[in-house]
Scaffold this motif. Sequence first.
Motif, PDB file in Angstrom:
ATOM      1  N   SER A 178      -9.031 -35.683  51.763  1.00 42.46           N
ATOM      2  CA  SER A 178     -10.245 -36.326  51.226  1.00 42.46           C
ATOM      3  C   SER A 178      -9.961 -36.827  49.817  1.00 42.46           C
ATOM      4  N   VAL A 179     -10.335 -38.092  49.596  1.00 45.66           N
ATOM      5  CA  VAL A 179      -9.969 -38.768  48.351  1.00 45.66           C
ATOM      6  C   VAL A 179     -11.211 -39.411  47.729  1.00 45.66           C
TER       7      VAL A 179
ATOM      8  N   GLY B 295      -3.272 -42.779  54.374  1.00 51.74           N
ATOM      9  CA  GLY B 295      -3.518 -41.547  55.118  1.00 51.74           C
ATOM     10  C   GLY B 295      -4.591 -40.656  54.521  1.00 51.74           C
ATOM     11  N   GLY B 296      -5.460 -41.222  53.694  1.00 53.70           N
ATOM     12  CA  GLY B 296      -6.544 -40.427  53.134  1.00 53.70           C
ATOM     13  C   GLY B 296      -7.883 -40.772  53.774  1.00 53.70           C
TER      14      GLY B 296
ATOM     15  N   GLN C 216     -10.205 -33.603  47.728  1.00 51.47           N
ATOM     16  CA  GLN C 216      -8.972 -32.869  47.423  1.00 51.47           C
ATOM     17  C   GLN C 216      -8.142 -33.622  46.398  1.00 51.47           C
ATOM     18  N   VAL C 217      -8.350 -34.972  46.376  1.00 54.30           N
ATOM     19  CA  VAL C 217      -7.579 -35.795  45.453  1.00 54.30           C
ATOM     20  C   VAL C 217      -8.532 -36.771  44.772  1.00 54.30           C
ATOM     21  N   ILE C 218      -8.340 -36.970  43.480  1.00 54.23           N
ATOM     22  CA  ILE C 218      -9.098 -38.003  42.779  1.00 54.23           C
ATOM     23  C   ILE C 218      -8.100 -39.010  42.224  1.00 54.23           C
TER      24      ILE C 218
ATOM     25  N   PRO D  94     -12.218 -29.305  44.207  1.00 59.58           N
ATOM     26  CA  PRO D  94     -10.841 -28.914  44.483  1.00 59.58           C
ATOM     27  C   PRO D  94      -9.801 -29.773  43.759  1.00 59.58           C
ATOM     28  N   ALA D  95     -10.023 -31.089  43.725  1.00 58.07           N
ATOM     29  CA  ALA D  95      -9.048 -31.971  43.078  1.00 58.07           C
ATOM     30  C   ALA D  95      -8.883 -31.622  41.611  1.00 58.07           C
ATOM     31  N   ILE D  96      -9.955 -31.253  40.972  1.00 58.81           N
ATOM     32  CA  ILE D  96      -9.911 -30.917  39.550  1.00 58.81           C
ATOM     33  C   ILE D  96      -9.275 -29.540  39.384  1.00 58.81           C
TER      34      ILE D  96
END
Lengths: 297, 340, 423
Positions: free
Chosen positions: A181-182, A208-209, A233-235, A262-264
Amino acid sequence: MKPVPVLICVSLLLVMAGCTTIDEHPAGTVTFTDDCGTTVEIAAHVERVVSLAPSETEICCAVGGCPLLVGRTDYCTYPAEAAAVETVGGPRTFSVEKVIGLEPDLVLATTVTDSIRVQEIRAAGLPVVVFRLETIEDIYRNIEILGTLLGTSDDALRLVADLSAREAGIESASRGGEPVSVLYVLWDEPLYVAGNNTFQNDLIVRAGGVNIMSDVEGYATVSEESVVNRAPQVIIASREHTSGLSRISDRLLSRPALAEVPAIKENRICEMEPDLVNRPGPRVISALEMFSRCIHA
Amino acid sequence: MHTRLNGRHVIVILCLVLAAAMLLGVVVGESRISFTRAMAIIGSTFLPIPADWSQSEESIILLIRLPRVILAALVGAALAVCGAVLQSLFRNPMADPFLLGISNGAALGASLVLVTGVGVGVGILGVPLAAFAFGLGTIYIVYELARVGNRVPVTTLLLCGIAVAAFMSAGTSFLLFLSGENLHQIVFWLLGGISGRGWDYVLLLLPFVIGGSVLFFSISRSLNALMFGEESAQYLGIEVESQKKIILVAVSLVTGAAVSVSGIIGFVGLITPHMVRLWIGPDHRILIPVSLLFGAILLVLADLASRVLLAPNELPIGIITALCGAPFFAYLLRRRGREA
Amino acid sequence: MTIIEARDIGFSFGRKAVLKGIDLDCRDGEVLGIMGQNGSGKTTLLRILAGYLQADRGSVRYGGRELSGMDAREMARLRAVVSQGVGANFDFPVADYVMLGRTPYLSRFGRERVHDYRIVEQALGMTDTTHLQDRPVSRLSGGELQRVMIARALSQEPKVLMLDEPTSHLDIRHQMEIMDLLGDLSKQMAVIAIVHDLNLAARYCGRIALLHEGTIHSCGPPGQVLVPATIREVFGVRACRAEDPGTGGGIFSFSIPGPDTAGKSRVHVICGGGCGRVVLHMLAGKGYRVSAGILNEGDMDLEVARYLDIPALSAPAFSRIGEEQARLLGETCLEADVVVVVAMPVGEGNIRNLEVAANLPADIPVVLYSPECTLDGLDCINGKGDLLYEQIQNRGTLACTLEELAVVLENTGDVTRREDTGS
């Protein structure tokens, strides 16, 4: 980037999408129908090019046309050779007189370029070619066409082959894994993010996000709460052009309200050179590579 | 016949309504957190309540919704109370807190920081501090331009305000023109909003709102006298010129602080005092506290609407305030017109 | 007792000197009227006395204390001012409005005490506005608003009450009520009011200070200040003072001094017993060079002639017109371009007037003016008068209304002038 389509363009595109044609004439000119359906007569040997869009400047240089450039916009700062060329103003505010004064035998524009100014330049008898750039495929096509017009077809074809190979590599590598998840952040205060139907969304998916804001149309402001709630999960964040401000990733990392994201938490936050994703040029594959690296880190 | 409501009752009722609105603001949001759980999370900050909620839920309540709701209330209160005071000082129903160009100055300050990136080191507060400084600077210029010896004629002040405001917004427009790819940052600031500001901003604004409100309440009698003109107020024993200075400085500080944290949120400062006047009359001893509460309620609800209506999109709050408030205000005016 | 002493007040707006060397005292127990033309500096003077404007020179003392040394609050306990045209566009209840007068006695956060409410109640009572106390000030009539404004001023418990044209925009009854109220109030405090209406001022003011060209032209009781010569000088109008049958005081009527008389025809008016007043006024107003007579002393027409600066031949009161006077009248008539005879009761005393008129040479036009259009019942001496009227009517023209008279004179005048130029 989602371009601002010119009305005429939209209607014509319905009929003409993808049927750009080039006919060679013996008289040393070629007739070319651009993405807006306008037929343009261009010298067979183009010597002076003015680019009215940063993406066109990049493509022009990528196919070896940099030495032909005699005019660019304020924002055409890549590559470095292009930055040395004389500027005609902003992409939507450039001086028509200046363009005409440069006596180009080819003017490059996109559907984002101010259409009234384009009309004016055409009225002065100069050939303006307007490109539509919405997908990666559009970029490949643009590269090939420009190669033909500038007489550097071989370079162009080689470049396209290279880019599409890199693209295919990234896409195949990201296939099969668990979707990540982005969130793509353009500006942090308020949170201005990329939703569905954006270039960033396209890149996230190809890399792939899963864009957590895909239920939002276009670019939008969203609440911190929705970010916390959707727990990306990613920023990926656009680095701003302003040099003085603190970095956007630092600001996001230090924001207490987002601490539980989560990303942070895991410090999975990347900064992107905004030009890379904002300009549908040859570097878009580099952007895709960065997205991929970021998402699969 | 004009019905006079008991001021104290109105204030108590509005306090309750504000509390209810703020609770609603804390409970409603994208992630579904039940009322009891939200209360428990808030309670846990000062009571030993065992945590049966996730860390994310705690951040959503304590770090996102709560400061946001409080900030909305503070900004609404600040703008409404300043609007009420300026309308009386200028005896002009069109007066609002942004009248003398404070918002235009603040916008220029914020834009300068956003475009040039000056103010490194102040970190996240660079933009609000610049906005605050420029807002106050603008008022100072307006004041000095309008000053004739020891006096500051209100009409001159208004006209100077218009002139300076025009100059400042031209500056902002020029920066917008130059800003290129920073454009959206400035536009967001200009649209105004209280999204994602956090406790820092609450703490920044709080002292101004408390100090300003106490001051305005303390001069409510002078404001009553000033409604009937400066000369008349002077005859009633009010040092009009010094009072005017105090009011202008206080309004500038409070508005400047509000603008620096929330950008330009229109309508609240203009319309709230009018609504309140239509409702409870022009006596500042009630008008000031009621405007304060009413402005706070309006902005808390507007903020709620701005994040619920098109969730997860957030609408700029100024759009909500104008869309809902303007027709309601028109209705009030019409109704009063028929009664008169 | 003197409450305000103003000495040598000077004030300028920019380069324009508005007030020059004004000395003025204001005493307890009287209404001091400030009068003068528009722009004569009345309001400026009042604002200086009230401490709102600072004089460029001179001093204002309240009970011996310099005004410039006081703060606004202190001043507000000494004097209250009812300014002109206060914008009261708010739904502010009258009781609260009057309570504003307590401002100089209340502390910043202090609430009003019983004492303050009592003062407000008294102020409302004194101004007869108790019944208005719950009404918003924005819904008061002009007269009511003026009273409420005075009530607010009274609740300041001032030693001096100052009012700027308290009666403007009011109908006559409300004007008189306000002035009566000021008279009552002056028993408790000094009252200074700018008044425009000379009759109102003459009736209600104890003293009048007349401002003219930035200085005090005269100051004193109305009887001394408001005299026709002064009024003409200051206000540029002709004032005629008559006795007010109601009060026994004087009452003025005003007229604009006649236009330039050069080139206009000479008209002699034979009248008497008050019948000629309107004719004299009309002719003077139209700029004719008028003469009148013969009139007995005490005749109302003679007074009017003198008021209008019309040269008149006169005879002692209650006496017959003598031979010598008749000769003079004849000569005067010969010099005139037209002779107007006003129909009046004729007796032994004034029969000579008609005789002269009837026997004038034929080239002198004579107009007989009879407002009733009849000559019946004017004769008090057995037909002799009727006969003379008939002779005059036969040789002249008869005018029954002032308009008719004006037209006849206009035409006759033209004829005369044409003849003048012809000869």
